[in-house]
Enzyme design. Structure first.
Site, PDB file in Angstrom:
ATOM      1  N   LYS A 140       0.845  -1.201   0.000  1.00 46.29           N
ATOM      2  CA  LYS A 140       0.000   0.000   0.000  1.00 46.29           C
ATOM      3  C   LYS A 140       0.881   1.253   0.000  1.00 46.29           C
ATOM      4  CE  LYS A 140      -3.802  -2.505   2.121  1.00 46.29           C
ATOM      5  NZ  LYS A 140      -4.571  -2.916   3.293  1.00 46.29           N
ATOM      6  N   GLN A 149      -4.639  -1.524   9.549  1.00 46.67           N
ATOM      7  CA  GLN A 149      -4.594  -2.861   8.953  1.00 46.67           C
ATOM      8  C   GLN A 149      -5.182  -3.894   9.914  1.00 46.67           C
ATOM      9  OE1 GLN A 149      -3.739  -3.450   5.807  1.00 46.67           O
ATOM     10  NE2 GLN A 149      -3.982  -5.660   5.942  1.00 46.67           N
ATOM     11  N   ASP A 201     -11.104   2.787   4.022  1.00 41.38           N
ATOM     12  CA  ASP A 201     -11.359   1.334   3.961  1.00 41.38           C
ATOM     13  C   ASP A 201     -12.851   1.054   3.825  1.00 41.38           C
ATOM     14  OD1 ASP A 201      -9.374  -0.627   3.957  1.00 41.38           O
ATOM     15  OD2 ASP A 201      -8.842  -0.241   6.047  1.00 41.38           O
TER      16      ASP A 201
HETATM   17  N1  GUN Z   1      -7.021  -6.903   6.144  1.00 39.61           N
HETATM   18  C1  GUN Z   1      -7.358  -7.648   5.068  1.00 39.61           C
HETATM   19  N2  GUN Z   1      -7.889  -6.865   4.105  1.00 39.61           N
HETATM   20  C2  GUN Z   1      -7.884  -5.611   4.584  1.00 39.61           C
HETATM   21  C3  GUN Z   1      -8.299  -4.355   4.047  1.00 39.61           C
HETATM   22  O1  GUN Z   1      -8.800  -4.243   2.924  1.00 39.61           O
HETATM   23  N3  GUN Z   1      -8.102  -3.277   4.862  1.00 39.61           N
HETATM   24  C4  GUN Z   1      -7.582  -3.387   6.107  1.00 39.61           C
HETATM   25  N4  GUN Z   1      -7.465  -2.273   6.830  1.00 39.61           N
HETATM   26  N5  GUN Z   1      -7.193  -4.532   6.633  1.00 39.61           N
HETATM   27  C5  GUN Z   1      -7.344  -5.632   5.873  1.00 39.61           C
END
Ligand code: GUN
Length: 293
Positions: free
Chosen positions: A52, A96, A119
């Site tokens: 990311k 995350q 998100d």
């Molecule tokens: N863990 C697995 N997929 C995601 C996501 O799309 N965003 C976040 N913040 N955590 C995750």
């Protein structure tokens, strides 16, 4: 043989579109900024967040990363989120998941300012999606919709079967495809671990979305001839001699490819779209906060 949907190419197209928007914002002295928060040492989470951050750098989005120790208290994490909520230079906040077990995920998600919820996980974003209001849509489901759209796959009136009912993928993608008058308008069924006869449902699907988290769960006998198959699974089934994880989707790719009309590979299908849509949500957050949209 199925047409293989190229998530890498589509995600590149989206990122090129975003690059142009980010440049326009820069001309107006608006520097888009995403804060990423990672607690603990989960290897998969580290690799996702790294990717990311790399994507932010490639697009000219400022990335502010907060790597916190596994034993970080919930109070300290909430304090950090509070400070990011009120920091005007931060447009988007990503915490995350999963979080360590001593931290309540719901409490943390609820603490994120809905205007910075790139998100799309907060109750406000979830509610807006459910009633068809404008808001931030979770990235993987949004990416699946883009893949369908950009491959001219019709969803209007289509039978869609989603296998998996997670808050991150299953439920939001079902709601997106159910939306009225926004090009979705599908008939949607959600199956899950307690569903009685999953195959009976999946065999009806014009579009089958597998988001269960079990390697090769969807076998060819569960798929209708010429169905569109979207594989959201990222299952680590081993480690290559190089040290790299060997990934498998939720779909038996080799066999299902012979039967489907379209299929997403793993890797290179839905995965790259998730990050592209995160970047898109972050740019949208900056535009909203600047009063431009
Ligand atoms: N863990 C697995 N997929 C995601 C996501 O799309 N965003 C976040 N913040 N955590 C995750």
């Amino acid at each position: 043989m199925a047409h293989i949907i190229n998530g890498i190419a589509v995600s590149q197209d989206i990122k090129n579109e975003l690059r142009a928007q980010i440049d326009v914002l820069k001309e107006q002295s608006i520097n888009v900024c995403l804060a990423t928060v990672l607690v603990g040492d989960d290897a998969a989470s580290h690799s996702y967040v790294k990717s990311k951050i790399k994507n932010c750098e490639e697009l000219g989005i400022i990335s502010r990363h907060f790597g916190l120790l596994q034993e970080t208290s919930q109070t300290d994490l909430l304090q950090l989120i509070d400070s990011l909520n009120s920091d005007k230079s931060v447009n988007g906040i990503l915490v995350q998941l999963p979080l360590p077990s001593h931290i309540n995920e719901d409490t943390v998600i609820n603490a994120i300012n809905a205007d910075k919820d790139v998100d799309g996980f907060t109750p406000a974003s979830t509610g807006r999606l459910l009633i068809g209001q404008e808001g931030f849509v979770p990235c993987t489901p949004a990416g699946i919709i883009e893949l369908l759209k950009r491959n001219n796959i019709n969803t209007i009136g289509a039978e869609v079967v989603v296998v998996g009912r997670s808050n991150i993928v299953g439920k939001p993608v079902a709601n997106l495809l159910l939306r009225k008058g926004q090009g979705a308008d599908a008939t949607v069924t959600i199956c899950h671990s307690r569903s009685k006869n999953i195959k009976e449902h999946t065999l009806r699907a014009d579009i089958l979305i597998a988001a269960i988290g079990k390697a090769k769960f969807i076998t060819a006998d569960m798929v209708k001839e010429d169905a569109v198959v979207i594989d959201v699974g990222v299952n680590r089934i081993g480690i290559a001699p190089s040290g790299k994880a060997i990934l498998a989707g939720d779909v038996d790719y080799v066999e299902v490819t012979k039967k489907a009309s379209y299929i997403t590979p793993v890797p290179g299908g839905v995965g790259p779209m998730t990050i592209a849509m995160l970047m898109k949500n972050t740019v949208k957050a900056a535009q909203i906060q600047a009063g431009l949209i």
